[in-house]
Every structure is written in C-alpha cells, then in structure tokens.
Motif scaffolding. Structure first.
Motif: not given
Ligand SMILES: Nc1ncnc2c1ncn2[C@@H]1O[C@H](COP(=O)(O)OP(=O)(O)OP(=O)(O)O)[C@@H](O)[C@H]1O
Ligand SMILES: Nc1ncnc2c1ncn2[C@@H]1O[C@H](COP(=O)(O)OP(=O)(O)OP(=O)(O)O)[C@@H](O)[C@H]1O
Ligand SMILES: [Mg+2]
Ligand SMILES: [Mg+2]
Lengths: 329, 349
Positions: A132-148
């Motif tokens: 799955i290629h999220p619209s934004s970069d995977i790294r950014e998504r992971v950073a979001d998840l970390f914050k969540k």
C-alpha cells in the motif's frame, strides 16, 4: 454505547460453534492418544463499534479462540464470518483483505516485535506487506501513527529493546492501526504492564476506538480491566462460554454460579467493604478429560442431578443477557 | 473457610511475652541495599525504614522494580553478593540485628523463625524430593521428630492447607502438582516450622483469581490461628485493602508513604499513592457511576541508573515545585501513624 451500534442485519464478526482440539501424541509413532478440547463450541459476535470482552481463567481457551479467529490456528470445527463472509472458504486475495481488516495485539510486547528491526520499520511494515502506498510518504504516515499512540516520532530509528514495556505496547498498537482495520483482537494487552502504565494504554485504546471507529475483541483475565473497556462481556470456562451480558449487567446481575464466584473472588481496593466471598472448591479440571454434563458441575455449589448428565445450552434471559446453566431453564 | 475439620490445632504458639509486645517483631532502620554493577550503582533499597508488629499483616506495594523483593531478600540475608550488598542500616528481628549475623545463624533463622513464600514455588521447592519428604525434613531437622512422627505431621500439614488426598500427594514431586497446589505445598512447608514471620512475595500473582482467593483466605486463616506476622508484598492493591492492617508504599527504592489501611485507601497523601489508586479500574464502578476515564500518572518510572535529583517522583508529579527538584523530602508524620515523604503535603501547598 455509541451510535454506530445500529444493527445492520449482520455482525462485524460472527463466530459460530468454534471448536479447536489439539492432539496429544505419544510414543515413537506419535500416535494420537487423546485430545485437548481447548475450545469446544464457542459462539460469539462483535458488532461494529463495539468492544466485546472475553474473560476466564488460565487455560480456558481465550487465546486459542483469538488465534482461530485470526487464522493463526486452523479451527477443528465451526465457522468464522467477517461481515457475513465465511472466512474458511475465501481465496488468497480475500484472505489478504481479511488480514488487513483484522489486526492483533498480544500480551508480550517484546516477543511480538522483531528485535532487529527499527520500531519505525516495524510500524511501517504493514504498508509494505500489503503493498500500500499511502498518498503521503510512508515515513510521514508512521510519524503520524507514533504521535497518535503518544510516542515521539524522533524515536523511529530506535530498536525495541530501547523502550519500556508500556512503550513497546504502544508500538504494537501503532502497527495494528496502521491499515485502519475494522477489528482489533487484543490478547492480554495490559497484563504485563505496571498499573500506572496500564491506565495510559487503556485510555489510549479508548481514544483510538472513538477516533477510528474500531471494534475490539478484548481478551484478558482481569475482570476489572475487562469491565472497564467492554460494552459486553463473555465469560469462558473450560472451553465454553457460560455467560454473556452487557458490562454493567454482568456485574450487577451475574447469573452463572461460575461468574458469581469469579466476581466475588476479586479483591476490591476498598478496605471498609468486606466482600462475601464464594470460595470455589478444587481447581479448574483439565481440558483433556473435561467433566461430563456441565463442565463446571464438580465445583458448583448449586449443582443438581441433571448438571452431571446433560450439557446446558445457552439461553437468553433477555436481549442483553445469555447464560448456559440449568438453574435458568 | 472451615479449618475445624482438623482434629488438633497445630501451632497457636505463644512466642512472645506481654512485655516483648511493645517491641515490633521486625524493625528495619535506614536499610540501604545497593547493587554495584559495571555501569553504575543501583540503589535498589535506599534508606528504607518500617516495622512489622506481632500478629500484624503489613502490605508492601509499589510498581515493578521499586525494591520490594530486594527488601525481602535483605531481611533473609539472601542478597546475591557480589554485586549486591547491604551497605548500611539495621534489620532488627525480635531485637537482634540480622545484618550482624553469620550466614549460619541466618540460615537457622530462615528455616525457623522467618519463612518465605515466593511467587514461583519452584524456587523454594526442591524438584528432586517429593513434597512430603520436604515437609518431613522440616520436622526431623527442626523438631528432632522421628521420621514416622514427622510423616504424620507432614500429612496433617498438607490437610491443613487443603491439598486433596494428602496421603497420596505426600509422595508426589513438585512438577506433578498444579500451580495452586504447589503454592499450597509451599505454604505448608513455610508453616511447618511455625515461623514468627512470613515474607510473602507476590504469593498469588501467578495464580488464577479463584485460586488466589483460596490461597489468600487460607494464609490469613492460618495466620490468625498461629499468630504469625505477614509482610505481604504485592502489586495487587485489592488484596492489600482486604488483608493488610497497615500499608507501605515504595517508589524507586524509597518509602513514600506509610499508613494504616483505611487512610491509605481513603485519604492517601502522596501524589504517587493518589495516582496509583486512581489509575486502577474498580470492578463495579461503571454500574454505579457510568464509564469514567482512568486517571493516568504521566510519564514513566525512570530507570534506577537514571534517577532525577530531589524527589524521585517530581518529573511525574502535578504538584511539583522548585524545591522538589533539588531536595529529597524526608518521611514525616502527618497524622499519628500516617507518614509521608512529600514537600507539597509538608508545606501544605
Ligand atoms: N498448541 C497447543 N497444543 C496443545 N495444547 C494447547 C496448545 N495451545 C493451547 N493448548 C491448550 O489449550 C488450552 C487452552 O489454552 P489457551 O492458551 O487458549 O488458554 P487461555 O485461556 O488463553 O489461558 P491464559 O489465560 O493462561 O492465557 C490449555 O489447556 C492449553 O494447554
Ligand atoms: N541481582 C541483582 N543484580 C542487579 N540488580 C538487581 C538485582 N536484583 C535486583 N536488582 C535491581 O534492583 C531493583 C529492585 O528490584 P526488586 O526485585 O526488588 O523489584 P520489585 O519491587 O520486587 O519488582 P517486581 O514488582 O517486578 O517484583 C531493580 O531495579 C532490579 O533490577
Ligand atoms: Mg492466553
Ligand atoms: Mg519482586
């Protein structure tokens, strides 16, 4: 209970008459000499937006039930339906869909995280596995998840051993919500944590459930924790579900003698309140040769003649409450 | 629990005269037990003082790693050395300082006057001997009974801890018993020597709730019968509320609060104790007051090699002020019997 609970005619997860028997093998020819009847005819369901708690003592079959639902174990018998679809009869691509929709978080955050992967890669792994290629970069998504989940994104390049138990559990949770699943199965997610950290993780689970409209199957042996997080609770004894009720109903009106004993056995942190305790005699029998009739009868103070010979079936007391006991025929 | 079925009450020992009762059975003063590791000194127990009275059940609570087990092992003289060492302090047991005793004297006290019940019974049960033989040995060694008499006593003891069919179980080995049964066997062994004191370190944590209830009730029943004192170490606050008379709360090697059980639960003073009590879900509270968010203690327990200055709790404390960062608060008596180590309580802010 939330508004999403409106019934759409089918449950999100529907487990029907699930059985899992493990063979006991002996001798040089590894002959099967008996069966561990770990899960013996379990039916349960989880609705959308709901948390179903599954409690019971060690060895009663909670984890085995969870693993069968996750398809980590092949059920001996029974059906598992996700959104009405029987998952024992699906093709590999549908299976991949299933694995995306149903996630799991286990008790021991250490052993379930690959020690050689950075935690950022661990949390981002599901994107790669499912291509799955999220619209934004995977790294950014992971950073979001970390914050969540309350972790600092700067920690992404660190390894699991650099984190505390509570933080590792957060990492596992972050990974489980990465692909926006419908259902998460938690198997003792807070039992290994200190009390003050337990509260943090439980609150996090509550928040995520609201935000992402998740459904949970929450497996644990600590009834106080289960009561807190669940909308409904199923009580398991020796491979079978003996009672299901709404959270507060189970506490205020427990029907099955086992549920009553279980509730009474839990010491409450209120020194002035002296509980009347039902002390169960004996120990949980082995699931290899479970007792005849009702499996609880040898320890039950209210056992009648019939309990020894016949197996009780689940019957509904009302819409929110079912029990499997001859006292309520 | 019905113990009346047993023909004769073993124990009910009068081990203290009236005069001696003014003195606590166990009195720990300024105990420091450190571990000297290559990466630094771990102050596992750092200036801990408390006492346990005769026939008293005292609860010792606190989160993982706060030094509960090291305290118990220090009392028994079982600190692994090196790297561990009792650096200073006194452990007065019936007036004698255990820290000054020879290993031989300590060994006698351990088998005789102080018994220990661990979380994992396999530590104290010898896997090579049947449980009967292990209890028989207590009677032959400590009381000089003949094997035959000792065997009879051992069987009585197994009956007392409600092990079913003791006549058969006496020949079984620890691995043949279930967890609950092993715990019972260990209690039988601990009580066989009629100790003045039992150190119970998470005695039921590994067991199922219904078995936990059986074992705790049994321990307390036998405690009443035999007049033993118990130091009950656990993170199960429910068990403490139910069985302890007094409670000691530890945080990172220090005692932060000490009080009789009712004030600890109803009017706790230390912000850590308050946070701890508010962070546990209470069974049945939802049925009364609806679902409430659990209170959290923010942050996490720092490592013992990474301790803050001043009050160890200040980085997680909502009441912290400047002084908390610099100066360690000492325990002071806020009300009779209620001691607390907190600047906020002391200064009343
Ligand atoms: N792979 C296996 N082979 C044989 N027996 C098994 C296997 N996995 C589980 N069992 C047995 O099945 C029964 C149910 O085990 P399960 O792990 O589901 O219990 P549980 O309710 O999760 O207990 P706990 O609270 O201790 O985690 C137990 O008797 C267990 O010993
Ligand atoms: N043999 C040892 N060598 C080095 N450090 C030790 C040793 N034994 C204990 N410690 C350290 O001393 C501290 C206190 O440990 P202790 O076992 O007393 O904690 P506890 O309060 O009993 O925790 P738990 O609730 O997890 O049992 C911990 O940081 C531990 O790592
Ligand atoms: Mg399990
Ligand atoms: Mg310990």
């Amino acid at each position: 209970m939330s508004e999403e609970l409106i019934f759409h005619g089918e449950h999100l997860l529907d487990v029907q008459r699930l059985k899992k028997f493990f063979p006991i093998k002996k001798g040089v020819f590894r002959r099967t000499v008996g069966w561990v009847q770990a899960v013996d005819g379990v039916s349960l369901h989880v609705d959308k937006g709901e948390t179903l708690g599954l409690v019971g003592e060690s060895g009663c079959g909670k984890s085995t039930t969870g693993k069968c639902i996750l398809r980590l174990l092949e059920p001996t018998e029974g059906d598992i339906l996700l959104e009405g679809k029987n998952i024992s009869a699906i093709n590999p691509s549908e299976m991949k869909q299933f694995r995306r929709k149903v996630q799991a978080v286990f008790q021991d955050p250490y052993s379930s995280l690959n020690p050689r992967m950075s935690v950022g890669n661990i949390v981002g792994e599901p994107f790669k596995v499912h291509d799955i290629h999220p619209s934004s970069d995977i790294r950014e998504r992971v950073a979001d998840l970390f914050k969540k989940v309350g972790l600092r994104p700067e920690y992404m390049s660190r390894y699991p051993h650099e984190f505390s138990g509570g933080q590792r559990q957060r990492i596992g949770i972050a990974r489980s919500i990465a692909l926006r699943p419908d259902l998460i199965i938690f198997d003792e997610p807070v039992s290994a944590l200190d009390v003050s950290i337990q509260a943090q993780v439980i609150n996090l689970l509550d928040d995520l459930k609201q935000e992402f409209k998740l459904s949970y199957l929450f497996i644990a042996h600590d009834l106080s924790v289960v009561e807190h997080v669940s909308d409904r609770i199923a009580v398991m004894y020796l491979g079978k579900i003996v009672e299901v009720a709404k959270d507060t109903e189970l506490y205020s009106n427990p029907l099955h003698p086992y549920t009553r004993a279980l509730l009474s056995a839990i010491p409450i942190p209120e020194p002035k309140q002296k509980k009347k305790r039902i002390i169960l005699q004996g120990e949980v029998p082995s699931p290899i040769n479970p007792p005849s009739g009702c499996r609880f009868h040898p320890r039950c103070s209210e056992a009648m003649k019939i309990c020894k010979h016949e197996e009780p079936i689940m019957s509904a007391i009302d819409h929110h409450h079912q029990v499997s006991c001859f006292l309520y025929r | 629990m019905d113990l009346g079925i047993f023909p004769r009450v073993v124990g009910a020992k009068k081990f203290e005269s009236k005069k001696m009762n003014d003195r606590p059975l166990l009195d720990i003063r300024n105990l420091k037990t450190y571990f000297f590791l290559p990466e630094g000194v771990i102050k596992a127990v750092d200036n801990v003082s408390f006492h346990v009275g005769n026939r008293e059940i005292v609860g010792l609570v606190g989160e993982s790693g706060c030094g509960k087990s090291v305290t118990a092992l220090s009392i028994l003289g079982l600190i692994q050395s090196p790297p561990g060492q009792i650096v200073s302090g006194e452990i007065l047991f019936q007036g004698q300082d255990l820290c000054k005793m020879s290993p031989e004297q300590l060994r006698k006290i351990r088998g005789n006057r102080i018994a220990m019940i661990f979380q994992e019974p396999m530590i104290s049960l010898n896997p090579l001997y049947s449980i009967g033989d292990q209890i028989v040995e207590v009677y032959t060694e400590h009381y000089g009974l003949s094997r035959q008499e000792a065997r009879k006593k051992a069987k009585e003891m197994l009956e007392k801890v409600q092990i079913p069919s003791p006549a058969r179980r006496i020949y079984e080995y620890p691995h043949q018993l279930s967890g609950g049964m092993r715990q019972r066997a260990m209690i039988a062994m601990a009580l066989a020597c009629k100790p003045a004191m039992i150190l119970a370190d998470e005695p039921t944590t590994a067991l199922d709730v219904t078995i936990q209830a059986q074992i705790l009730e049994l321990m307390v029943e036998l405690q009443k019968l035999m007049g033993t004192s118990i130091l009950l170490i656990t993170h199960n606050l429910g068990a403490v509320a139910e069985y302890a008379k007094r409670v000691i709360v530890m945080y990172l090697g220090r005692v932060v609060e000490e009080a009789p059980v009712i004030p600890i639960f109803e009017s706790p003073l230390h912000p850590y104790t308050v946070g701890l009590l508010n962070s546990i879900p209470k069974l049945g509270s939802k049925a009364i007051g609806g679902k409430k968010r659990l209170e959290e203690i923010p942050g996490m327990v720092p490592g013992l090699n990474d301790l803050p200055e001043g009050c160890y709790f200040h980085p997680r404390c909502s009441k912290g002020r400047e002084i908390c960062k610099r100066k360690e608060p000492k325990l002071f008596e806020n009300q009779p019997g209620h001691r607390v180590a907190c600047w906020a309580v002391r200064e009343g802010w």
